[in-house]
Scaffold this motif. Structure first.
Motif, PDB file in Angstrom:
ATOM      1  N   GLU A 193     -13.579   6.707  -4.971  1.00  0.00           N
ATOM      2  CA  GLU A 193     -13.292   6.070  -6.260  1.00  0.00           C
ATOM      3  C   GLU A 193     -11.804   5.772  -6.411  1.00  0.00           C
ATOM      4  O   GLU A 193     -11.413   4.727  -6.928  1.00  0.00           O
ATOM      5  CB  GLU A 193     -13.784   6.948  -7.401  1.00  0.00           C
ATOM      6  N   GLY A 194     -10.952   6.678  -5.942  1.00  0.00           N
ATOM      7  CA  GLY A 194      -9.516   6.437  -5.997  1.00  0.00           C
ATOM      8  C   GLY A 194      -9.127   5.206  -5.190  1.00  0.00           C
ATOM      9  O   GLY A 194      -8.339   4.375  -5.652  1.00  0.00           O
ATOM     10  N   TYR A 195      -9.685   5.059  -4.005  1.00  0.00           N
ATOM     11  CA  TYR A 195      -9.364   3.889  -3.181  1.00  0.00           C
ATOM     12  C   TYR A 195      -9.933   2.600  -3.778  1.00  0.00           C
ATOM     13  O   TYR A 195      -9.345   1.536  -3.624  1.00  0.00           O
ATOM     14  CB  TYR A 195      -9.832   4.088  -1.750  1.00  0.00           C
ATOM     15  N   GLN A 196     -11.042   2.695  -4.478  1.00  0.00           N
ATOM     16  CA  GLN A 196     -11.542   1.514  -5.196  1.00  0.00           C
ATOM     17  C   GLN A 196     -10.539   1.108  -6.277  1.00  0.00           C
ATOM     18  O   GLN A 196     -10.258  -0.077  -6.470  1.00  0.00           O
ATOM     19  CB  GLN A 196     -12.915   1.801  -5.806  1.00  0.00           C
ATOM     20  N   GLN A 197      -9.995   2.104  -6.970  1.00  0.00           N
ATOM     21  CA  GLN A 197      -8.988   1.814  -7.998  1.00  0.00           C
ATOM     22  C   GLN A 197      -7.705   1.274  -7.371  1.00  0.00           C
ATOM     23  O   GLN A 197      -7.044   0.398  -7.947  1.00  0.00           O
ATOM     24  CB  GLN A 197      -8.686   3.075  -8.811  1.00  0.00           C
ATOM     25  N   VAL A 225       0.849  -1.198   0.000  1.00  0.00           N
ATOM     26  CA  VAL A 225       0.000   0.000   0.000  1.00  0.00           C
ATOM     27  C   VAL A 225       0.881   1.244   0.000  1.00  0.00           C
ATOM     28  O   VAL A 225       0.625   2.207  -0.738  1.00  0.00           O
ATOM     29  CB  VAL A 225      -0.973  -0.012   1.199  1.00  0.00           C
ATOM     30  N   PHE A 226       1.948   1.209   0.785  1.00  0.00           N
ATOM     31  CA  PHE A 226       2.894   2.326   0.829  1.00  0.00           C
ATOM     32  C   PHE A 226       3.511   2.565  -0.553  1.00  0.00           C
ATOM     33  O   PHE A 226       3.568   3.696  -1.030  1.00  0.00           O
ATOM     34  CB  PHE A 226       3.990   2.037   1.867  1.00  0.00           C
ATOM     35  N   ARG A 227       3.982   1.489  -1.186  1.00  0.00           N
ATOM     36  CA  ARG A 227       4.616   1.612  -2.506  1.00  0.00           C
ATOM     37  C   ARG A 227       3.672   2.262  -3.515  1.00  0.00           C
ATOM     38  O   ARG A 227       4.087   3.069  -4.344  1.00  0.00           O
ATOM     39  CB  ARG A 227       5.082   0.251  -3.002  1.00  0.00           C
ATOM     40  N   ALA A 228       2.384   1.933  -3.437  1.00  0.00           N
ATOM     41  CA  ALA A 228       1.404   2.532  -4.357  1.00  0.00           C
ATOM     42  C   ALA A 228       1.242   4.033  -4.113  1.00  0.00           C
ATOM     43  O   ALA A 228       0.754   4.749  -4.985  1.00  0.00           O
ATOM     44  CB  ALA A 228       0.058   1.830  -4.218  1.00  0.00           C
ATOM     45  N   GLN A 264      -1.949   5.402 -11.421  1.00  0.00           N
ATOM     46  CA  GLN A 264      -2.980   4.445 -11.827  1.00  0.00           C
ATOM     47  C   GLN A 264      -4.215   4.465 -10.939  1.00  0.00           C
ATOM     48  O   GLN A 264      -5.256   3.942 -11.329  1.00  0.00           O
ATOM     49  CB  GLN A 264      -2.393   3.027 -11.825  1.00  0.00           C
ATOM     50  N   TRP A 265      -4.121   5.057  -9.750  1.00  0.00           N
ATOM     51  CA  TRP A 265      -5.272   4.959  -8.858  1.00  0.00           C
ATOM     52  C   TRP A 265      -5.805   6.284  -8.318  1.00  0.00           C
ATOM     53  O   TRP A 265      -6.944   6.346  -7.873  1.00  0.00           O
ATOM     54  CB  TRP A 265      -4.971   4.011  -7.686  1.00  0.00           C
ATOM     55  N   ILE A 266      -5.039   7.335  -8.392  1.00  0.00           N
ATOM     56  CA  ILE A 266      -5.469   8.576  -7.749  1.00  0.00           C
ATOM     57  C   ILE A 266      -6.646   9.218  -8.483  1.00  0.00           C
ATOM     58  O   ILE A 266      -6.658   9.303  -9.702  1.00  0.00           O
ATOM     59  CB  ILE A 266      -4.278   9.569  -7.618  1.00  0.00           C
ATOM     60  N   GLY A 267      -7.651   9.611  -7.716  1.00  0.00           N
ATOM     61  CA  GLY A 267      -8.764  10.385  -8.246  1.00  0.00           C
ATOM     62  C   GLY A 267      -9.830   9.605  -8.980  1.00  0.00           C
ATOM     63  O   GLY A 267      -9.738   8.394  -9.135  1.00  0.00           O
ATOM     64  N   PRO A 268     -10.853  10.301  -9.431  1.00  0.00           N
ATOM     65  CA  PRO A 268     -11.967   9.671 -10.147  1.00  0.00           C
ATOM     66  C   PRO A 268     -11.543   9.100 -11.504  1.00  0.00           C
ATOM     67  O   PRO A 268     -10.636   9.614 -12.152  1.00  0.00           O
ATOM     68  CB  PRO A 268     -12.953  10.824 -10.355  1.00  0.00           C
ATOM     69  N   ARG A 269     -12.234   8.069 -11.935  1.00  0.00           N
ATOM     70  CA  ARG A 269     -11.939   7.404 -13.205  1.00  0.00           C
ATOM     71  C   ARG A 269     -12.163   8.307 -14.414  1.00  0.00           C
ATOM     72  O   ARG A 269     -11.490   8.164 -15.420  1.00  0.00           O
ATOM     73  CB  ARG A 269     -12.842   6.178 -13.382  1.00  0.00           C
ATOM     74  N   ASP A 270     -13.132   9.207 -14.318  1.00  0.00           N
ATOM     75  CA  ASP A 270     -13.503   9.988 -15.498  1.00  0.00           C
ATOM     76  C   ASP A 270     -12.645  11.236 -15.702  1.00  0.00           C
ATOM     77  O   ASP A 270     -12.909  12.023 -16.599  1.00  0.00           O
ATOM     78  CB  ASP A 270     -14.984  10.356 -15.448  1.00  0.00           C
ATOM     79  N   LEU A 318      -5.785  -2.202  -8.234  1.00  0.00           N
ATOM     80  CA  LEU A 318      -4.358  -2.248  -8.538  1.00  0.00           C
ATOM     81  C   LEU A 318      -3.655  -3.253  -7.621  1.00  0.00           C
ATOM     82  O   LEU A 318      -2.851  -4.071  -8.084  1.00  0.00           O
ATOM     83  CB  LEU A 318      -3.742  -0.850  -8.372  1.00  0.00           C
ATOM     84  N   LEU A 319      -3.955  -3.211  -6.335  1.00  0.00           N
ATOM     85  CA  LEU A 319      -3.330  -4.123  -5.388  1.00  0.00           C
ATOM     86  C   LEU A 319      -3.717  -5.576  -5.659  1.00  0.00           C
ATOM     87  O   LEU A 319      -2.930  -6.486  -5.419  1.00  0.00           O
ATOM     88  CB  LEU A 319      -3.688  -3.732  -3.954  1.00  0.00           C
ATOM     89  N   ASN A 320      -4.913  -5.796  -6.181  1.00  0.00           N
ATOM     90  CA  ASN A 320      -5.358  -7.156  -6.505  1.00  0.00           C
ATOM     91  C   ASN A 320      -4.684  -7.688  -7.769  1.00  0.00           C
ATOM     92  O   ASN A 320      -4.679  -8.895  -7.995  1.00  0.00           O
ATOM     93  CB  ASN A 320      -6.879  -7.211  -6.666  1.00  0.00           C
TER      94      ASN A 320
END
Length: 161
Positions: A149-153, A33-36, A45-51, A157-159
């Motif tokens: 949404e960022g944490y969902q992404q 999680v830290f590395r991400a 790849q994960w920060i902020g909303p998808r759109d 990513l972690l999966n």
């Protein structure tokens, strides 16, 4: 591809204080999680909303380093910047956060990566503004949906790793 989050994001913004706590658990070890959070290729790849589009401007994730990025849609682009005050590997990140549109509203963010049983992590992020009004303005900006949404992404990513 969107998936349903296994864990809910808790956002706590008590009345009358200038801070927000954001708490989220991840099914990944603190080092992952830290590395991400510090690896620019992963962070993007994960920060902020998808759109919203994302463009990393500067990223020096070390104690004393700086960062800058922008995100947006079409001509509506929002820029953010700050500095890394302290990076303690797999444990803690202390940084400033500034929205370029309101440069006097600097927040101090303290992220803690807590190890949980089963190789999981609880991320606790406290964001402290200089006033209650500043904090309330941040909450009113719609930041909650972007964080969730960022944490969902980040989960996705972690999966993949």
């Amino acid at each position: 591809m969107s998936t349903v989050a296994k864990h809910e994001t808790e956002i706590i913004a008590p009345a009358g204080v200038p801070w927000i706590d954001i708490i989220r658990e991840f099914d990944a070890t603190p080092d992952r999680v830290f590395r991400a959070h510090v690896d620019p290729a992963l962070f993007a790849q994960w920060i902020g909303p998808r759109d919203l589009s994302f463009k990393l401007g500067e990223w020096d994730a070390r104690t004393g380093g700086r960062w800058a990025y922008s995100s947006g849609r079409g001509e509506d682009v929002f820029s953010f910047y700050g500095s890394f005050h302290e990076i303690r590997e797999n444990e803690r990140i202390v940084q400033t956060f500034t929205y370029a549109g309101v440069p006097d509203a600097v927040a101090l963010e303290i992220a803690r990566f807590e190890a949980l049983p089963g190789g999981r992590t609880r991320l606790v992020n406290r964001s402290i503004g200089s006033s209650v009004e500043e904090r309330d303005s941040m909450v009113a900006s719609g930041m909650e949906s972007g964080i969730i949404e960022g944490y969902q992404q980040l989960d996705e990513l972690l999966n993949q790793e």
